[in-house]
Design an enzyme around this catalytic site. Structure first.
Site, PDB file in Angstrom:
ATOM      1  N   ASP A 146       0.905  -1.129   0.000  1.00  0.00           N
ATOM      2  CA  ASP A 146       0.000   0.000   0.000  1.00  0.00           C
ATOM      3  C   ASP A 146       0.952   1.188   0.000  1.00  0.00           C
ATOM      4  O   ASP A 146       1.557   1.497   1.031  1.00  0.00           O
ATOM      5  CB  ASP A 146      -0.876   0.016   1.259  1.00  0.00           C
ATOM      6  N   HIS A 147       1.135   1.809  -1.138  1.00  0.00           N
ATOM      7  CA  HIS A 147       2.263   2.737  -1.231  1.00  0.00           C
ATOM      8  C   HIS A 147       2.105   3.946  -0.301  1.00  0.00           C
ATOM      9  O   HIS A 147       3.069   4.633  -0.010  1.00  0.00           O
ATOM     10  CB  HIS A 147       2.529   3.149  -2.681  1.00  0.00           C
ATOM     11  N   HIS A 202      -5.669   2.827   0.798  1.00  0.00           N
ATOM     12  CA  HIS A 202      -4.957   4.003   1.318  1.00  0.00           C
ATOM     13  C   HIS A 202      -5.728   4.694   2.444  1.00  0.00           C
ATOM     14  O   HIS A 202      -5.177   5.019   3.488  1.00  0.00           O
ATOM     15  CB  HIS A 202      -4.701   5.026   0.209  1.00  0.00           C
TER      16      HIS A 202
END
Ligand code: BG6
Length: 502
Positions: A194-195, A257
């Site tokens: 999950d950047h 996010h």
């Protein structure tokens, strides 16, 4: 270790040790992600001497391409999207260990070709059988590739898998992916990206909360009125209709996010900063999230409008989008974390494409002072204290406080105490992918989502989406370049509150 401590460029990517020698194999190497994010991240790591001493990169994709063509394309990508100056000697060193394998992912012969390229690299470059596989591939080919990789595990060294989103489409498909992964691999070999967790400012939320003594005692329902989390984007779907039509904002941003930002804001202090401790606390928050009723969720879709002075088409006019699409490009919701710390404290969240501006923020709004002794007219410009965490852009933290306006009378206004990254630290901001790729090579999964987190996230999304199926929304309901549909404002007005002003 000593080398790294003396490396001033490594600031901001604090490294415990240099990673073991390894090969990073990117499945889906012809995609946008490799060009825009992964290769520039590898270059940035090489630039700071943070990559393993012995390292190689293999690109795998369907497109026919030679090693040299691949290197050339990647070089252009780094020059275009990299954050550092381009230095031939840094690039040449990285490019030397670069290979390309053209294959259909589900083809056994192709998998063998990948495996033999890897063994060759072990011999040529001393990468010792250590493997990082980066899977940026469609979910449909995922089980086949995972199975093939499991079967071709090298006899020596470690293997780690980085899994790009989307991780499933709903709970059932995510569970199927987890099952496919768990057959050949153990959980500590799996790194679900999950950047947002790789963003400096998101990690700083943990530092803000747990490295300071002053916030934690007031970080609860007694002192906080409510919390607002916004992930606003000014861009549209950027030619990704094929994916976005079946995802929508709820799966694209909310499921991952947004819920991770919420979990980090609401979690209990972990006993230490290890992968298991941090993720244990986050998953408790996700489990405690109450499923919102239909009145507590607003969905929207943008119509034609103006973003940053330019006219842009409505979502239904984007290429590849059905003219009567009911895909959501905006979601707002009121959520409750049902636990001792947060009972009855609303978390208002919103996210959308084609908003007026790009802005990701977490705003902690405190309760009003219990008894301000000043006349009401003297406090006209006074708002409750807000701790505003700017995730992006203009990264920083700002605290809104009441202050006396200079002059004879006692007039109080809101002013801001600001911390701006640009002013406080000399170093540039690392890209999320730099941190996450490096952490994988180091075997540190703290900033990756665990099976149980992903599944909890999907449970919530499934409940919201199944309620949506009951009626057809009347879309579009907000113009591009605005802050979303009017019903999102009503969601807060009903509670006597409003969205933070921009
Ligand atoms: C991705 C989404 O995960 O995040 C995109 O698929 C979105 O739709 C992007 O634009 C936003 O990331 P960032 O880092 O630009 O905020």
């Amino acid at each position: 270790m000593a080398v790294l401590e003396e490396n001033p460029l490594a600031e901001g990517l604090q490294v415990r040790r240099r990673p073991d020698s390894c090969v990073l194999t990117i499945f889906g190497a012809s995609g946008d992600l490799t060009k825009r994010k992964l290769m520039p991240a590898l270059y940035a790591l090489a630039f700071r001497q943070l990559l393993p001493q012995k390292f190689a990169v293999v690109g795998v994709a369907r497109t026919e391409e030679s090693d040299d063509e691949f290197r050339e394309r990647m070089k252009e990508a780094v020059q275009k999207f990299g954050r550092d100056e381009f230095r031939d000697e840094v690039w040449d060193r990285l490019a030397e260990g670069m290979r390309y394998v053209a294959t259909d992912f589900s083809d056994e012969g192709g998998e063998d070709a990948v495996a033999s390229a890897l063994s060759e690299l072990d011999e040529q470059r001393g990468t010792a059988g250590n493997r990082v596989y980066y899977l940026a591939i469609p979910p449909s080919v995922f089980p086949t590739v995972v199975d093939a990789l499991g079967k071709r595990r090298s006899a020596e060294g470690w293997t780690r898998l980085i899994i790009e989103k989307p991780f499933g489409h709903d709970l059932e498909s995510a569970q199927a992916l987890n099952t496919a992964l768990q057959k050949p691999f153990t959980e500590d070999e799996v790194f679900r990206i999950d950047h947002y967790l790789g963003k400096e400012t998101v990690q700083n939320m943990l530092a803000l909360r747990f490295a300071n003594g002053i916030f934690e005692p007031i970080w609860n329902r007694q002192f906080i009125d409510h919390i607002q989390i916004a992930v606003a984007e000014s861009i549209g779907i950027e030619g990704r209709a094929g994916y976005y039509e079946s995802a929508g904002a709820i799966r694209d941003i909310f499921q991952n996010h947004l819920l991770q930002l919420l979990a980090i804001t609401a979690m209990e202090p972990p006993i230490d900063f290890t992968a298991e401790s941090v993720r244990n606390e986050k998953v408790k928050v996700l489990r405690a999230l109450h499923t919102p009723g239909p009145k507590s969720v607003v969905r929207g879709q943008y119509g034609r409008g103006y973003v940053e002075g330019e006219e842009v088409p409505g979502y239904r006019e984007e290429e590849g989008v059905a003219p009567d699409s009911v895909t959501d490009t905006y979601v707002a919701a009121k959520l409750y974390v049902d636990n001792w710390r947060w009972a009855d404290t609303p978390f208002y969240v919103r996210m959308g494409k084609r908003m007026a501006r790009r802005e990701t923020t977490i705003a902690i709004q405190f309760k009003r002072a219990p008894h301000p002794p000043f006349e009401e007219t003297a406090q006209d410009g006074l708002r409750p204290n807000v701790l505003l965490v700017h995730i992006q852009p203009d990264e920083g933290v700002s605290l809104a406080i009441g202050a006396k306006v200079p002059g004879q009378g006692m007039t109080i206004r809101t002013v801001h105490m600001d911390f701006l990254y640009g002013g406080a630290f000399r170093t540039g901001m690392p890209e999320a992918y730099e941190r996450l790729i490096l952490d994988t090579m180091l075997g540190d999964a703290t900033l990756f989502t665990r099976t149980d987190e992903v599944e909890e996230q999907w449970k919530l999304v499934d409940a919201i989406v199944s309620a949506w199926k009951r009626d057809r929304p009347s879309f579009p309901n907000y113009a591009a370049g605005t802050w979303g549909p009017p019903s999102a404002d009503e969601l807060l007005h009903r509670d006597g509150r409003s969205w933070r002003r921009h």
